[in-house]
Design a protein around this motif. Structure first.
Motif, PDB file in Angstrom:
ATOM      1  N   ALA A  69       0.991  -1.264   0.066  1.00  0.00           N
ATOM      2  CA  ALA A  69       0.346  -0.117   0.021  1.00  0.00           C
ATOM      3  C   ALA A  69       1.092   1.590   0.124  1.00  0.00           C
ATOM      4  N   LEU A  70       1.736   1.463   0.424  1.00  0.00           N
ATOM      5  CA  LEU A  70       3.287   2.136   0.160  1.00  0.00           C
ATOM      6  C   LEU A  70       3.954   2.655  -0.030  1.00  0.00           C
ATOM      7  N   GLY A  71       4.356   1.618  -0.828  1.00  0.00           N
ATOM      8  CA  GLY A  71       5.360   1.571  -1.847  1.00  0.00           C
ATOM      9  C   GLY A  71       6.639   1.034  -1.870  1.00  0.00           C
ATOM     10  N   VAL A  72       6.669   0.618  -0.753  1.00  0.00           N
ATOM     11  CA  VAL A  72       8.858   0.189   0.374  1.00  0.00           C
ATOM     12  C   VAL A  72       8.687  -1.570  -0.549  1.00  0.00           C
ATOM     13  N   PRO A  73       9.824  -2.099  -0.037  1.00  0.00           N
ATOM     14  CA  PRO A  73       9.822  -3.642  -0.088  1.00  0.00           C
ATOM     15  C   PRO A  73       9.534  -3.528   1.509  1.00  0.00           C
ATOM     16  N   LYS A  74       9.074  -4.770   1.344  1.00  0.00           N
ATOM     17  CA  LYS A  74       8.784  -5.498   2.689  1.00  0.00           C
ATOM     18  C   LYS A  74      10.224  -5.590   3.597  1.00  0.00           C
ATOM     19  N   ALA A  75      10.941  -5.124   3.611  1.00  0.00           N
ATOM     20  CA  ALA A  75      12.124  -5.371   4.242  1.00  0.00           C
ATOM     21  C   ALA A  75      12.077  -3.890   5.775  1.00  0.00           C
ATOM     22  N   SER A  76      11.582  -3.410   5.084  1.00  0.00           N
ATOM     23  CA  SER A  76      11.528  -1.400   5.515  1.00  0.00           C
ATOM     24  C   SER A  76       9.847  -1.236   6.937  1.00  0.00           C
ATOM     25  N   VAL A  77       9.088  -2.497   6.496  1.00  0.00           N
ATOM     26  CA  VAL A  77       8.395  -2.730   7.712  1.00  0.00           C
ATOM     27  C   VAL A  77       8.366  -3.578   8.568  1.00  0.00           C
ATOM     28  N   ARG A  78       8.454  -2.912   9.952  1.00  0.00           N
ATOM     29  CA  ARG A  78       8.894  -3.890  10.989  1.00  0.00           C
ATOM     30  C   ARG A  78       7.796  -3.564  11.972  1.00  0.00           C
ATOM     31  N   ILE A  79       7.501  -4.504  12.440  1.00  0.00           N
ATOM     32  CA  ILE A  79       6.654  -4.220  14.114  1.00  0.00           C
ATOM     33  C   ILE A  79       6.751  -4.667  14.980  1.00  0.00           C
ATOM     34  N   VAL A  80       6.926  -3.094  15.807  1.00  0.00           N
ATOM     35  CA  VAL A  80       7.895  -2.762  16.768  1.00  0.00           C
ATOM     36  C   VAL A  80       7.398  -3.268  18.585  1.00  0.00           C
ATOM     37  N   SER A  81       6.033  -3.443  18.272  1.00  0.00           N
ATOM     38  CA  SER A  81       5.460  -4.051  19.606  1.00  0.00           C
ATOM     39  C   SER A  81       4.074  -4.221  19.305  1.00  0.00           C
ATOM     40  N   GLY A  82       3.293  -5.384  19.833  1.00  0.00           N
ATOM     41  CA  GLY A  82       2.269  -5.300  20.202  1.00  0.00           C
ATOM     42  C   GLY A  82       2.545  -7.250  18.707  1.00  0.00           C
ATOM     43  N   GLU A  83       3.444  -7.736  18.674  1.00  0.00           N
ATOM     44  CA  GLU A  83       3.366  -9.105  17.847  1.00  0.00           C
ATOM     45  C   GLU A  83       1.748 -10.032  18.001  1.00  0.00           C
ATOM     46  N   THR A  84       1.788  -9.937  19.730  1.00  0.00           N
ATOM     47  CA  THR A  84       0.577 -11.059  19.800  1.00  0.00           C
ATOM     48  C   THR A  84      -0.526 -10.370  20.048  1.00  0.00           C
ATOM     49  N   SER A  85      -0.955  -9.385  20.134  1.00  0.00           N
ATOM     50  CA  SER A  85      -1.728  -8.202  19.742  1.00  0.00           C
ATOM     51  C   SER A  85      -2.298  -7.676  18.801  1.00  0.00           C
ATOM     52  N   ARG A  86      -4.168  -7.325  19.086  1.00  0.00           N
ATOM     53  CA  ARG A  86      -4.603  -7.027  17.934  1.00  0.00           C
ATOM     54  C   ARG A  86      -3.562  -5.328  17.920  1.00  0.00           C
ATOM     55  N   LEU A  87      -3.229  -4.990  18.692  1.00  0.00           N
ATOM     56  CA  LEU A  87      -2.903  -3.534  19.195  1.00  0.00           C
ATOM     57  C   LEU A  87      -1.337  -3.252  18.880  1.00  0.00           C
ATOM     58  N   LYS A  88      -1.141  -2.640  17.735  1.00  0.00           N
ATOM     59  CA  LYS A  88       0.891  -3.319  17.068  1.00  0.00           C
ATOM     60  C   LYS A  88       0.985  -1.393  16.714  1.00  0.00           C
ATOM     61  N   GLN A  89       2.305  -1.422  16.648  1.00  0.00           N
ATOM     62  CA  GLN A  89       3.296  -0.060  16.721  1.00  0.00           C
ATOM     63  C   GLN A  89       4.301  -0.669  15.840  1.00  0.00           C
ATOM     64  N   VAL A  90       4.005  -0.088  14.322  1.00  0.00           N
ATOM     65  CA  VAL A  90       4.779  -0.386  13.447  1.00  0.00           C
ATOM     66  C   VAL A  90       5.213   0.760  13.051  1.00  0.00           C
ATOM     67  N   ALA A  91       6.193   0.665  12.558  1.00  0.00           N
ATOM     68  CA  ALA A  91       7.854   1.202  11.965  1.00  0.00           C
ATOM     69  C   ALA A  91       7.990   0.911  10.098  1.00  0.00           C
ATOM     70  N   VAL A  92       8.146   1.946   9.255  1.00  0.00           N
ATOM     71  CA  VAL A  92       8.248   2.517   7.684  1.00  0.00           C
ATOM     72  C   VAL A  92       8.960   2.779   7.576  1.00  0.00           C
ATOM     73  N   ASP A  93      10.199   2.167   7.502  1.00  0.00           N
ATOM     74  CA  ASP A  93      11.291   3.128   6.671  1.00  0.00           C
ATOM     75  C   ASP A  93      11.958   3.579   5.096  1.00  0.00           C
ATOM     76  N   GLY A  94      11.655   5.125   5.152  1.00  0.00           N
ATOM     77  CA  GLY A  94      11.501   5.523   3.993  1.00  0.00           C
ATOM     78  C   GLY A  94      11.370   6.924   3.793  1.00  0.00           C
ATOM     79  N   ASP A  95      10.949   7.723   2.991  1.00  0.00           N
ATOM     80  CA  ASP A  95      10.987   9.299   2.409  1.00  0.00           C
ATOM     81  C   ASP A  95       9.795   9.642   3.961  1.00  0.00           C
ATOM     82  N   PRO A  96       9.548  10.333   4.719  1.00  0.00           N
ATOM     83  CA  PRO A  96       8.805  10.122   5.379  1.00  0.00           C
ATOM     84  C   PRO A  96       7.787  11.464   5.177  1.00  0.00           C
ATOM     85  N   GLU A  97       8.106  12.175   4.666  1.00  0.00           N
ATOM     86  CA  GLU A  97       7.342  13.405   4.184  1.00  0.00           C
ATOM     87  C   GLU A  97       6.638  12.086   2.538  1.00  0.00           C
ATOM     88  N   ARG A  98       6.964  11.436   2.192  1.00  0.00           N
ATOM     89  CA  ARG A  98       6.174  10.888   0.583  1.00  0.00           C
ATOM     90  C   ARG A  98       5.336   9.176   1.349  1.00  0.00           C
TER      91      ARG A  98
END
Length: 106
Positions: A64-93
């Motif tokens: 959906a964001l047009g980035v490689p899968k390696a750029s998306v990582r789950i930071v917290s909440g791996e076993t929960s419905r509520l998750k914090q996810v980080a996506v690496d790339g140009d913040p503005e884009r």
């Protein structure tokens, strides 16, 4: 309503509420939880077993964001419905892509 993502030098960090076995893989917009926190609503077809739903979430967001899968990582909440996810790339884009994604699904 506040955006459920924050900008950093590396990209964006976002709060998600994930629905596994949701019938389809999609971003369903923004939701405000009972505690006032805003989250991005995401549903995936995968079951929440053995990390399948987490893999489906990272694949969906990368696509959906047009980035490689390696750029998306789950930071917290791996076993929960509520998750914090980080996506690496140009913040503005990434921010613009998220706004477009959310407005198309409201």
């Amino acid at each position: 309503m506040a955006d459920p993502w924050r900008y950093s030098a590396q990209g964006v960090s976002m709060a998600l509420r994930v629905t596994p076995r949701g019938g389809r893989d999609a971003v369903d917009g923004v939701e405000t939880l009972a505690n006032g926190r805003t989250v991005l609503k995401v549903r995936v077809r995968a079951i929440a077993e053995g990390g399948e739903a987490n893999r489906a979430v990272t694949k969906l967001l990368a696509s959906a964001l047009g980035v490689p899968k390696a750029s998306v990582r789950i930071v917290s909440g791996e076993t929960s419905r509520l998750k914090q996810v980080a996506v690496d790339g140009d913040p503005e884009r990434l921010g613009q892509a998220l706004r477009t994604l959310v407005s198309a699904n409201q």
